[in-house]
Scaffold this motif. Sequence first.
Motif, PDB file in Angstrom:
ATOM      1  N   TYR A  25       0.776  -1.094   0.028  1.00  7.01           N
ATOM      2  CA  TYR A  25      -0.045   0.020   0.141  1.00  7.01           C
ATOM      3  C   TYR A  25       0.828   1.412   0.241  1.00  7.01           C
ATOM      4  O   TYR A  25       2.242   1.273   0.576  1.00  7.01           O
TER       5      TYR A  25
ATOM      6  N   PHE B 148       1.870   5.436   1.077  1.00  9.41           N
ATOM      7  CA  PHE B 148       1.574   6.224   1.855  1.00  9.41           C
ATOM      8  C   PHE B 148       2.581   7.350   1.624  1.00  9.41           C
ATOM      9  O   PHE B 148       3.447   7.548   0.890  1.00  9.41           O
ATOM     10  N   ASN B 149       2.012   8.647   2.280  1.00 16.60           N
ATOM     11  CA  ASN B 149       2.713   9.960   1.982  1.00 16.60           C
ATOM     12  C   ASN B 149       2.860  10.341   0.627  1.00 16.60           C
ATOM     13  O   ASN B 149       4.207  10.461   0.376  1.00 16.60           O
TER      14      ASN B 149
ATOM     15  N   ARG C 122       5.898   3.669  -0.324  1.00 13.72           N
ATOM     16  CA  ARG C 122       4.861   2.415  -0.270  1.00 13.72           C
ATOM     17  C   ARG C 122       5.603   1.396   0.442  1.00 13.72           C
ATOM     18  O   ARG C 122       6.781   1.298   0.660  1.00 13.72           O
ATOM     19  N   HIS C 123       4.786   0.699   1.352  1.00 19.44           N
ATOM     20  CA  HIS C 123       5.418  -0.493   2.109  1.00 19.44           C
ATOM     21  C   HIS C 123       4.971  -1.857   1.226  1.00 19.44           C
ATOM     22  O   HIS C 123       3.998  -1.821   0.676  1.00 19.44           O
TER      23      HIS C 123
ATOM     24  N   THR D 174      10.403  -0.867   2.403  1.00 15.08           N
ATOM     25  CA  THR D 174       9.848   0.286   1.977  1.00 15.08           C
ATOM     26  C   THR D 174      10.433   0.904   0.735  1.00 15.08           C
ATOM     27  O   THR D 174      11.687   0.813   0.702  1.00 15.08           O
TER      28      THR D 174
ATOM     29  N   ASP E 208      -4.190   6.994   0.075  1.00 20.42           N
ATOM     30  CA  ASP E 208      -2.944   6.601   0.997  1.00 20.42           C
ATOM     31  C   ASP E 208      -3.461   5.902   2.115  1.00 20.42           C
ATOM     32  O   ASP E 208      -4.643   6.059   2.653  1.00 20.42           O
ATOM     33  N   PHE E 209      -2.561   5.091   2.735  1.00 22.82           N
ATOM     34  CA  PHE E 209      -2.785   4.435   4.151  1.00 22.82           C
ATOM     35  C   PHE E 209      -1.560   5.385   4.990  1.00 22.82           C
ATOM     36  O   PHE E 209      -1.054   6.107   4.558  1.00 22.82           O
ATOM     37  N   ASP E 210      -1.711   4.828   6.159  1.00 19.16           N
ATOM     38  CA  ASP E 210      -0.561   5.465   7.224  1.00 19.16           C
ATOM     39  C   ASP E 210       0.690   4.464   7.100  1.00 19.16           C
ATOM     40  O   ASP E 210       0.721   3.218   6.774  1.00 19.16           O
ATOM     41  N   ALA E 211       1.852   5.117   7.321  1.00 19.26           N
ATOM     42  CA  ALA E 211       3.067   4.490   7.306  1.00 19.26           C
ATOM     43  C   ALA E 211       2.942   3.354   8.678  1.00 19.26           C
ATOM     44  O   ALA E 211       2.165   3.737   9.502  1.00 19.26           O
ATOM     45  N   ASP E 212       3.563   2.320   8.273  1.00 15.68           N
ATOM     46  CA  ASP E 212       3.750   1.306   9.248  1.00 15.68           C
ATOM     47  C   ASP E 212       4.337   1.671  10.470  1.00 15.68           C
ATOM     48  O   ASP E 212       5.717   1.734  10.384  1.00 15.68           O
ATOM     49  N   PRO E 213       3.971   2.231  11.923  1.00 19.05           N
ATOM     50  CA  PRO E 213       4.892   2.525  13.013  1.00 19.05           C
ATOM     51  C   PRO E 213       5.875   1.392  13.306  1.00 19.05           C
ATOM     52  O   PRO E 213       6.866   1.889  14.021  1.00 19.05           O
TER      53      PRO E 213
END
Length: 238
Positions: A77, A79-80, A88-89, A104, A130-135
């Motif tokens: 997905y 992100f940012n 993307r991750h 990443t 977008d999704f959120d970055a994986d913390p």
Amino acid sequence: MNEIEVIISNSHVNNKMELTEIAMINLLQDIEGIHISHLKEFTKYLNENNCGVFLTYRQIDILKKPKFGDKLKLTTYPFNTKSASGYRHIYIKDVNNSPLVVTTAFGAFVNLETNRPVRVPKEIIKTIVDFDADPNIEVLPRKIEYNIDNEQFLEKIIIKKSHIDRYNHVNNSHYVAFALDSYQREIKFNRIRSEYLKSFVLNDECYIYLVEENSEKTTFKLQNNQKEVCAIIEFSNI
């Protein structure tokens, strides 16, 4: 988010029956490409304006190496995402959804004729969702630092047709393979970082240098015959 399933087979593994780095990166590229192709408005814009998404950085954290016969799930997905670039991750998971490889990637939007950066309209960017970055993923800086004082020339490679991808550049998986193949000793690592600065094309000369070697990391510089740095490849442990 997109997901595909694969079974690791003969073309994916080395003589230890483990997934090779080049096969791993190609799997990551496959799910990336499939996801982008499903972004209809974004893909339509790229095609109509002769643009593409060029990888400029990839970080691969190998938690456990997949092996021959493993059934895997690949997911990704974005992100940012901004008008000129995005992250993307990408995950390689086992059948129980446990992550084996977490990655990443950072890509820039480029005109395919001029190879110059372009900006995609905001209304098109919004369609990407977008999704959120994986913390849980440690995302290191895209600039790979290395010591320039003690570089050691290892090998020169002539770029062949088998190295070339859909954009008439060297497929990014080969940069990692070039570095590993040029080095005579075995490197123990579970993290790969690749910074892509300039593309190699057919018949280019690729000069490979070892630029850093210590207990923490082993780093290679790949440059062309104009002495332009085309890529930095770093192998380390998480």
